[in-house]
Design an enzyme around this catalytic site. Structure first.
Site, PDB file in Angstrom:
ATOM      1  CG  ASP A  93     -45.767 -14.763  50.738  1.00 26.16           C
ATOM      2  OD1 ASP A  93     -44.559 -14.482  50.746  1.00 26.16           O
ATOM      3  OD2 ASP A  93     -46.655 -13.899  50.703  1.00 26.16           O
ATOM      4  CB  SER A  94     -43.608 -18.815  46.783  1.00 24.09           C
ATOM      5  OG  SER A  94     -44.654 -18.246  46.017  1.00 24.09           O
ATOM      6  N   GLY A  95     -43.561 -15.504  47.247  1.00 27.56           N
ATOM      7  CA  GLY A  95     -43.302 -14.272  46.503  1.00 27.56           C
ATOM      8  C   GLY A  95     -44.037 -14.218  45.184  1.00 27.56           C
ATOM      9  N   GLY A  96     -44.658 -15.334  44.798  1.00 29.00           N
ATOM     10  CA  GLY A  96     -45.349 -15.381  43.514  1.00 29.00           C
ATOM     11  C   GLY A  96     -46.463 -14.359  43.391  1.00 29.00           C
ATOM     12  CG  PHE A  97     -50.366 -12.386  45.675  1.00 30.45           C
ATOM     13  CD1 PHE A  97     -51.533 -12.713  45.007  1.00 30.45           C
ATOM     14  CD2 PHE A  97     -50.292 -11.159  46.326  1.00 30.45           C
ATOM     15  CE1 PHE A  97     -52.618 -11.838  44.991  1.00 30.45           C
ATOM     16  CE2 PHE A  97     -51.366 -10.284  46.325  1.00 30.45           C
ATOM     17  CZ  PHE A  97     -52.530 -10.630  45.649  1.00 30.45           C
ATOM     18  CG  ASP A 147     -48.685 -20.106  43.589  1.00 30.79           C
ATOM     19  OD1 ASP A 147     -47.816 -19.335  44.046  1.00 30.79           O
ATOM     20  OD2 ASP A 147     -49.899 -19.993  43.850  1.00 30.79           O
ATOM     21  CD  GLN A 190     -53.290 -20.739  42.395  1.00 31.93           C
ATOM     22  OE1 GLN A 190     -54.451 -20.388  42.153  1.00 31.93           O
ATOM     23  NE2 GLN A 190     -52.477 -19.982  43.126  1.00 31.93           N
ATOM     24  N   GLY A 217     -55.394 -18.604  45.045  1.00 30.05           N
ATOM     25  CA  GLY A 217     -56.256 -18.064  44.007  1.00 30.05           C
ATOM     26  C   GLY A 217     -57.669 -17.749  44.447  1.00 30.05           C
ATOM     27  CG  ASP A 267     -51.999 -15.407  54.740  1.00 25.96           C
ATOM     28  OD1 ASP A 267     -51.530 -14.352  54.280  1.00 25.96           O
ATOM     29  OD2 ASP A 267     -52.398 -16.336  53.991  1.00 25.96           O
ATOM     30  CB  CYS A 305     -62.710  -6.257  72.891  1.00 24.62           C
ATOM     31  SG  CYS A 305     -61.036  -6.678  72.365  1.00 24.62           S
ATOM     32  CB  CYS A 307     -57.535  -6.268  72.934  1.00 20.27           C
ATOM     33  SG  CYS A 307     -58.059  -4.639  72.348  1.00 20.27           S
ATOM     34  CB  CYS A 310     -61.055  -2.909  74.276  1.00 21.28           C
ATOM     35  SG  CYS A 310     -61.443  -2.844  72.513  1.00 21.28           S
ATOM     36  CG  HIS A 336     -59.803  -3.844  68.536  1.00 20.36           C
ATOM     37  ND1 HIS A 336     -60.499  -4.335  69.623  1.00 20.36           N
ATOM     38  CD2 HIS A 336     -60.643  -3.950  67.465  1.00 20.36           C
ATOM     39  CE1 HIS A 336     -61.706  -4.711  69.233  1.00 20.36           C
ATOM     40  NE2 HIS A 336     -61.817  -4.492  67.941  1.00 20.36           N
TER      41      HIS A 336
END
Length: 378
Positions: A93-97, A147, A190, A217, A267, A305, A307, A310, A336
């Site tokens: 990600d751009s780092g903006g958040f 952004d 956005q 957003g 994500d 499950c 995994c 489990c 899990h």
């Protein structure tokens, strides 16, 4: 072009789609959940364990890696893939958040953002050009434009200015991108809850012809209905021959609802974060394994499950580990939860292939306990 999208099947029942995104480090199926590895690691998991659960692409964070260890060190190591021993696709990600959410003191200007380091208090500056240079040095397959991430709720007037700035920053990001042949840059749509601003943002970004587009957003405090309304408005505006990415969304219901609305990539830190609190996603809903009622419960976290956690360990044992702060307990709940979401997306893809995603959603929501009285399970 660094990446391409291949549409394989559209669900007759819902319009959801199955596809593949082809990158320099291999292809991944869509719809796909992408585990978040903020600091070039998915917390408590090894790359080998992620491959074992068939995580086909993971995320890393531009802002955090810029601060520690520094993109120059990652570049010297041969890029993120070599640095962290991961040979499958990576998205940054751009780092903006992080710039907007972690810094209490910041000043947004046309040239970029002046803010303070969230740990040391040092004065820093971040711009579209900075975000591109860092991501070019980190070397992921997919990068994001810088952004502005407005707070929720935001006034229409503020959001309009923000959308316009984000569009200008997107063009600057594109112009500053130095590795177009082997790194794809996605634009971020956005506009908050305002349909006309989402439309304006989409039109601005599509005119720049990015190889993929994200919706930003959302999952910032709005209701589930608002999120779905925004997706209903925005997703049809996005090119059908390119990947569509919904940022920061990872609850099971939102993954299914997003896929139904044509989203390809998701994500979220949710599965790993709640795992460290002893909260598990199961086929019957939320299970807080650290609770006292599981002290003598020798069943697995989820009896349905397959995994590693489990198949090998009981609720009682995992509860004991977490309540004594043993790292292995957090590893098991993390394994899990990630496996659960990756398996859920596999089931979603199968349901699309078989033209029954609407039926799948109905059965899953009923079993999982999602309803109007309990719209979110986490």
């Amino acid at each position: 072009m660094a990446i391409t999208y291949e549409l394989i099947k559209t669900c007759k029942q819902t319009g959801a789609r199955v596809g593949k995104v082809h990158t320099p480090h291999g292809s991944f199926d869509t719809p796909m959940f992408m585990p978040v590895g903020t600091l070039a690691t998915v917390k408590t998991m090894s790359p080998e364990e992620l491959i074992e659960m068939n995580a086909q692409i993971i995320l890393a964070n531009t802002y955090h890696l810029w601060l520690r260890p520094g993109e120059d060190i990652v570049k010297e190591a041969g890029g993120l893939h070599k640095f962290m021993n991961w040979d499958r696709p990576i998205l940054t990600d751009s780092g903006g958040f992080q710039v907007f959410s972690l810094s209490k003191i910041r000043e947004i200007k046309e040239e970029g953002v002046h803010f303070r380091h969230h740990l040391s208090g040092e004065k820093l500056f971040f711009s579209p050009e900075t975000a591109m240079q860092i991501q070019n040095d980190l070397g992921p397959d997919i990068m994001m434009v810088l952004d502005e991430c407005p707070p929720y709720p935001a006034s229409y007037e503020y959001m309009k200015q923000s959308v316009e700035r984000t569009s200008r920053w997107a063009e600057r990001s594109l112009n500053a991108h130095q590795r177009k042949a082997d790194q794809a840059l996605f634009g971020i749509i956005q506009g908050g809850e305002y349909s006309d601003l989402r439309k304006q943002s989409a039109e601005d970004l599509i005119s720049l012809d990015f190889p993929g587009y994200a919706i930003g957003g959302l999952s910032v405090g709005e209701t589930k209905d608002i999120m779905n309304n925004v997706l209903d408005v925005t997703t049809p505006l996005m090119p059908s021959n390119k990947p569509r990415y919904l940022m920061g969304v990872g609850s099971p219901d939102s993954l299914i609802d997003g896929a139904i609305r044509g989203i390809d990539m998701f994500d979220c830190v949710l599965p790993t974060r709640i795992a460290r609190n002893g909260t598990c996603m199961t086929s019957n809903g939320r299970l807080v394994v650290r609770n006292a009622k599981y002290a003598r419960d020798f069943r697995p976290i989820d009896e349905n499950c397959t995994c590693y956690a489990c198949q090998n360990y009981s609720r009682a044992y995992i509860r004991h580990l977490i309540n004594t702060n043993e790292i292995f307990g957090f590893r098991l709940t993390t394994y899990h939860n990630l496996h659960f979401l990756l398996e859920l997306m596999k089931q979603v893809r199968t349901a699309i292939y078989e033209d029954r995603l609407g039926d799948f959603k109905e059965a899953f929501f009923e079993q999982y306990g999602f309803n109007k009285a309990n719209p979110r399970n986490f």
